[in-house]
Design an enzyme around this catalytic site. Sequence first.
Site, PDB file in Angstrom:
ATOM      1  N   ALA A 169       9.068  19.722  32.164  1.00  0.00           N
ATOM      2  CA  ALA A 169       9.049  19.705  33.399  1.00  0.00           C
ATOM      3  C   ALA A 169       8.203  21.018  34.025  1.00  0.00           C
ATOM      4  CB  ALA A 169      10.266  19.629  34.229  1.00  0.00           C
TER       5      ALA A 169
ATOM      6  N   ASP B  35      11.091  23.710  21.813  1.00  0.00           N
ATOM      7  CA  ASP B  35      10.312  22.540  21.389  1.00  0.00           C
ATOM      8  C   ASP B  35      11.356  21.461  21.363  1.00  0.00           C
ATOM      9  OD1 ASP B  35       9.203  20.587  20.081  1.00  0.00           O
ATOM     10  OD2 ASP B  35       8.093  22.114  18.663  1.00  0.00           O
TER      11      ASP B  35
ATOM     12  N   TYR C 120       0.784   6.626  20.454  1.00  0.00           N
ATOM     13  CA  TYR C 120       1.502   6.649  21.808  1.00  0.00           C
ATOM     14  C   TYR C 120       2.044   5.349  22.092  1.00  0.00           C
ATOM     15  CZ  TYR C 120       1.659   7.882  26.841  1.00  0.00           C
ATOM     16  OH  TYR C 120       2.281   8.253  27.973  1.00  0.00           O
TER      17      TYR C 120
ATOM     18  N   ALA D 293       3.023   2.974  20.493  1.00  0.00           N
ATOM     19  CA  ALA D 293       4.250   2.724  19.507  1.00  0.00           C
ATOM     20  C   ALA D 293       5.455   3.734  20.037  1.00  0.00           C
ATOM     21  CB  ALA D 293       4.046   2.933  17.919  1.00  0.00           C
TER      22      ALA D 293
ATOM     23  N   LYS E  52       5.961   4.606  22.856  1.00  0.00           N
ATOM     24  CA  LYS E  52       6.681   4.353  24.210  1.00  0.00           C
ATOM     25  C   LYS E  52       7.399   2.837  23.954  1.00  0.00           C
ATOM     26  CE  LYS E  52       5.279   7.914  26.476  1.00  0.00           C
ATOM     27  NZ  LYS E  52       6.203   8.958  26.968  1.00  0.00           N
TER      28      LYS E  52
ATOM     29  N   ILE F  75      -0.957   7.721  36.147  1.00  0.00           N
ATOM     30  CA  ILE F  75      -0.609   8.573  37.028  1.00  0.00           C
ATOM     31  C   ILE F  75      -1.549   9.906  37.079  1.00  0.00           C
ATOM     32  CG2 ILE F  75       1.370  10.071  37.903  1.00  0.00           C
ATOM     33  CD1 ILE F  75       1.888   6.830  37.800  1.00  0.00           C
TER      34      ILE F  75
HETATM   35  P1  NAD Z   1       1.576  16.518  31.072  1.00  0.00           P
HETATM   36  O1  NAD Z   1       0.840  16.838  29.977  1.00  0.00           O
HETATM   37  O2  NAD Z   1       1.072  16.880  32.371  1.00  0.00           O
HETATM   38  O3  NAD Z   1       3.234  17.116  31.056  1.00  0.00           O
HETATM   39  C1  NAD Z   1       3.942  16.934  29.810  1.00  0.00           C
HETATM   40  C2  NAD Z   1       4.733  18.209  29.626  1.00  0.00           C
HETATM   41  O4  NAD Z   1       5.590  18.073  28.399  1.00  0.00           O
HETATM   42  C3  NAD Z   1       4.095  19.525  29.783  1.00  0.00           C
HETATM   43  O5  NAD Z   1       4.578  20.411  30.536  1.00  0.00           O
HETATM   44  C4  NAD Z   1       4.115  19.962  28.166  1.00  0.00           C
HETATM   45  O6  NAD Z   1       4.244  21.286  27.977  1.00  0.00           O
HETATM   46  C5  NAD Z   1       5.521  19.273  27.743  1.00  0.00           C
HETATM   47  N1  NAD Z   1       5.769  18.968  26.537  1.00  0.00           N
HETATM   48  C6  NAD Z   1       4.707  18.635  25.512  1.00  0.00           C
HETATM   49  N2  NAD Z   1       5.107  18.773  24.323  1.00  0.00           N
HETATM   50  C7  NAD Z   1       6.297  19.369  24.046  1.00  0.00           C
HETATM   51  C8  NAD Z   1       7.366  19.910  23.168  1.00  0.00           C
HETATM   52  N3  NAD Z   1       7.199  19.793  22.025  1.00  0.00           N
HETATM   53  N4  NAD Z   1       8.548  20.440  23.828  1.00  0.00           N
HETATM   54  C9  NAD Z   1       8.648  20.707  25.196  1.00  0.00           C
HETATM   55  N5  NAD Z   1       7.627  20.333  25.942  1.00  0.00           N
HETATM   56  C10 NAD Z   1       6.764  19.782  25.702  1.00  0.00           C
HETATM   57  O7  NAD Z   1       1.959  14.941  31.121  1.00  0.00           O
HETATM   58  P2  NAD Z   1       2.444  14.025  32.404  1.00  0.00           P
HETATM   59  O8  NAD Z   1       1.248  13.064  32.628  1.00  0.00           O
HETATM   60  O9  NAD Z   1       3.215  14.661  33.294  1.00  0.00           O
HETATM   61  O10 NAD Z   1       3.363  12.923  31.477  1.00  0.00           O
HETATM   62  C11 NAD Z   1       4.874  13.152  31.567  1.00  0.00           C
HETATM   63  C12 NAD Z   1       5.396  11.981  30.836  1.00  0.00           C
HETATM   64  O11 NAD Z   1       4.928  10.766  31.478  1.00  0.00           O
HETATM   65  C13 NAD Z   1       4.985  12.066  29.294  1.00  0.00           C
HETATM   66  O12 NAD Z   1       6.201  11.436  28.642  1.00  0.00           O
HETATM   67  C14 NAD Z   1       4.008  10.815  29.546  1.00  0.00           C
HETATM   68  O13 NAD Z   1       3.953  10.237  28.208  1.00  0.00           O
HETATM   69  C15 NAD Z   1       4.472   9.819  30.466  1.00  0.00           C
HETATM   70  N6  NAD Z   1       3.522   9.135  31.249  1.00  0.00           N
HETATM   71  C16 NAD Z   1       2.313   9.641  31.735  1.00  0.00           C
HETATM   72  C17 NAD Z   1       1.275   8.967  32.389  1.00  0.00           C
HETATM   73  C18 NAD Z   1       0.083   9.480  33.161  1.00  0.00           C
HETATM   74  O14 NAD Z   1      -0.792   8.518  33.563  1.00  0.00           O
HETATM   75  N7  NAD Z   1       0.048  10.667  33.336  1.00  0.00           N
HETATM   76  C19 NAD Z   1       1.457   7.426  32.412  1.00  0.00           C
HETATM   77  C20 NAD Z   1       2.539   6.860  31.646  1.00  0.00           C
HETATM   78  C21 NAD Z   1       3.635   7.578  30.922  1.00  0.00           C
END
Ligand code: NAD
Length: 247
Positions: free
Chosen positions: A15, A65, A157, A159, A161, A190
């Site tokens: 977050a 992590d 990815y 798989a 999800k 998004i």
């Molecule tokens: P983002 O990359 O901006 O944020 C992801 C966050 O997860 C980052 O703050 C990162 O540091 C953290 N993270 C990554 N690996 C980690 C680990 N090993 N331990 C702890 N934290 C970790 O991505 P986002 O776009 O905000 O995506 C958030 C969620 O929404 C993800 O699960 C992503 O797959 C999902 N999602 C995003 C989209 C999109 O279009 N952005 C679409 C569908 C689903």
Amino acid sequence: MNKLLTGKTAMITGAGRGIGKQIALTFAQHGADLIVTDLKETESSIELMKEIENLGVKGLFLAYDVSKLDQTEAAVKQAMEAFGKIDVLVNNAGITRDTLLMRMTETDWDMVMNVNVKSIFNHTKAIQSIMLKQRFGSIINMGSIVGITGNAGQINYSASKAAIIGLSKSVARELGSRNIRCNVIAPGFIETEMTHVLPQEVKDAYMKTISLRRTGKPTDIANTAVFLASDLSDYMTGQVLVCDGGM
Ligand code: NAD
């Protein structure tokens, strides 16, 4: 504003930025106390914690992590020492390692499965006894539209999800009798740093498939998460809420 999460404590992974950060902010605006987690503290996460404090709710930032069970258990222990309960768990942390199958390495596969899926096993396992004792809990797992549709260049990815959907429906069945709900949000496209890096032609191609003809914003997903976290959805479990502008 009608506050929907007053008195609730929520833990949100990944977050420090993007969708998770917006979920944390929106939950704070709705009165929730927050455990915000990410890999490490950043300018963005420091700014978030200040905003949470300014909104008059309690906040705790934990760096670890999510793919490691021992680190997750230690974080949950710290969260419980600080708050004494966890009502809502949002498994949001996720990564992509996009490439065609012919170029995808074993590491690309393992990393995505570990961060996107194993993290949810870790957190659900670490938190379930707390929620079982409380006889209350809402678990929200971040899926993706591509976990339903599939996507070229994203077999790891998609798989991961899709796995989240099976995992969540099973958790819903296993823990439902104790008033613990588990649902999935499946976002479409998004605007975050995750999608910012995509080539313009990929973004243009996505745009043509979106009925509402706009990309989603983190607030679109955060509002869906408020609904699932709050008592407004207290007869819903095992569901996948697609929030994609009609892709
Ligand atoms: P983002 O990359 O901006 O944020 C992801 C966050 O997860 C980052 O703050 C990162 O540091 C953290 N993270 C990554 N690996 C980690 C680990 N090993 N331990 C702890 N934290 C970790 O991505 P986002 O776009 O905000 O995506 C958030 C969620 O929404 C993800 O699960 C992503 O797959 C999902 N999602 C995003 C989209 C999109 O279009 N952005 C679409 C569908 C689903």
